[in-house]
Design a protein around this motif. Structure first.
Motif, PDB file in Angstrom:
ATOM      1  N   LEU A 136       0.804  -1.231   0.000  1.00 45.60           N
ATOM      2  CA  LEU A 136       0.000   0.000   0.000  1.00 45.60           C
ATOM      3  C   LEU A 136       0.829   1.269   0.000  1.00 45.60           C
ATOM      4  O   LEU A 136       0.395   2.298  -0.518  1.00 45.60           O
ATOM      5  N   ASP A 137       2.018   1.203   0.577  1.00 46.99           N
ATOM      6  CA  ASP A 137       2.786   2.426   0.814  1.00 46.99           C
ATOM      7  C   ASP A 137       3.094   3.189  -0.481  1.00 46.99           C
ATOM      8  O   ASP A 137       2.838   4.388  -0.589  1.00 46.99           O
ATOM      9  N   ALA A 138       3.644   2.484  -1.476  1.00 49.13           N
ATOM     10  CA  ALA A 138       4.012   3.156  -2.725  1.00 49.13           C
ATOM     11  C   ALA A 138       2.787   3.720  -3.427  1.00 49.13           C
ATOM     12  O   ALA A 138       2.799   4.852  -3.936  1.00 49.13           O
ATOM     13  N   GLY A 139       1.702   2.938  -3.451  1.00 52.79           N
ATOM     14  CA  GLY A 139       0.483   3.420  -4.098  1.00 52.79           C
ATOM     15  C   GLY A 139      -0.101   4.635  -3.399  1.00 52.79           C
ATOM     16  O   GLY A 139      -0.559   5.580  -4.054  1.00 52.79           O
ATOM     17  N   TYR A 140      -0.082   4.617  -2.070  1.00 55.35           N
ATOM     18  CA  TYR A 140      -0.622   5.744  -1.314  1.00 55.35           C
ATOM     19  C   TYR A 140       0.189   7.010  -1.586  1.00 55.35           C
ATOM     20  O   TYR A 140      -0.377   8.087  -1.800  1.00 55.35           O
ATOM     21  N   ARG A 141       1.514   6.889  -1.598  1.00 56.56           N
ATOM     22  CA  ARG A 141       2.348   8.056  -1.868  1.00 56.56           C
ATOM     23  C   ARG A 141       2.094   8.605  -3.266  1.00 56.56           C
ATOM     24  O   ARG A 141       2.105   9.817  -3.485  1.00 56.56           O
TER      25      ARG A 141
END
Length: 291
Positions: A68-73
């Motif tokens: 999720l982290d990369a997509g959220y950023r």
């Protein structure tokens, strides 16, 4: 999963503390706990191991965090970019100035770039003999020109700088041996004339048609650019008032610059197409007013 829930999950995965997560996101601790429980029910597995002393990610939670982290950023970067565009902070703004006049408003340029670092500021030269064509054609968004500007389609901004005029003559011209000249001296020699669509009322401020005593000032060679003017002046056939800032950047052996004791002082302001005013244009004008 809602974007807010993703933000709560990722923040808790970083903080590993419900209280700090709630404080950082300006939420209640109960809201954070409720969101995590809803996510775990939806996924069907525990995302965090909770004890009275610590909070740790489970293997499932760690894997979800990494995905999720990369997509959220990326999502947040897109939102930030869209917000910046609507506020006029992203894009390109083209400023048109005569010769090197942009150096005279360095404080304005610095403030605008500081406020809008994602905006590309381009600078193009506009000719004194043709101050408005590039503006009206859209090649320039804002122009820095001397006043007055009395054009119904153009808006005029704050006065940014002034420029005294000096007289440019050939080194062997009869006036060249003088320490200074007066505007009355222009009645004795032909002057250069603009070969372009500059309004007569603007050129009259730069080079009047009559001397202070009312004698006519004769029109000499028509020129389109400052370099053409200096070349004609160096031949000794004409003289011309020249902006002192422009003269300072064009020191040459074949032209002499003389102070004019009662010469015009040009007042420079920003102008732009009133019907094509953008958020970037407004931001630049605001920077000019503030600087």
């Amino acid at each position: 999963m809602e974007l807010r829930d993703i933000e709560i999950f990722l923040t808790l995965a970083e903080e590993l503390h419900f209280g700090r997560t709630a404080e950082r996101l300006h939420l209640s601790q109960a809201r954070v706990s409720q969101s995590i429980k809803q996510q775990e029910r939806r996924i069907g597995g525990a995302l965090f191991e909770r004890t009275s002393r610590s909070v740790q990610l489970t293997p499932l939670g760690a894997r979800l965090r990494d995905r999720l982290d990369a997509g959220y950023r990326e999502i947040m970067a897109g939102i930030d970019e869209a917000t910046a565009i609507t506020r006029g902070q992203v894009g390109t703004l083209t400023l048109g100035t005569m010769a090197t006049d942009h150096h005279q408003i360095a404080a304005v340029l610095d403030l605008f770039r500081q406020r809008h670092p994602q905006c590309e500021l381009r600078i193009r030269e506009i000719l004194p003999s043709d101050p408005f064509t590039a503006l009206r054609a859209g090649r320039v968004d804002v122009g820095l020109v001397w006043l007055p500007v009395d054009e119904p389609d153009l808006a005029v901004g704050p006065n940014l700088h002034t420029e005294p005029l000096v007289l440019a003559v050939a080194p062997d011209h009869p006036l060249a041996g003088r320490d200074r000249v007066e505007m009355e001296d222009l009645g004795d020699y032909p002057v250069v004339w603009p070969d372009g669509p500059i309004p007569d009322y603007m050129w009259e401020v730069h080079t009047p048609s009559v001397t202070p005593a009312g004698r006519p000032i004769r029109r000499g060679l028509a020129v389109a650019t400052l370099e053409e003017a200096l070349t004609a002046i160096s031949a000794g056939t004409v003289v011309s008032p020249i902006g002192s800032h422009a003269a300072a950047t064009r020191v040459r052996r074949d032209v002499t610059f003389l102070p004019i004791t009662d010469g015009p002082v040009l007042q420079y302001s920003l102008v732009w197409r009133a019907a094509a005013e953008t958020t970037l244009v407004r931001a630049f004008v605001q920077a000019a007013a503030d600087a």
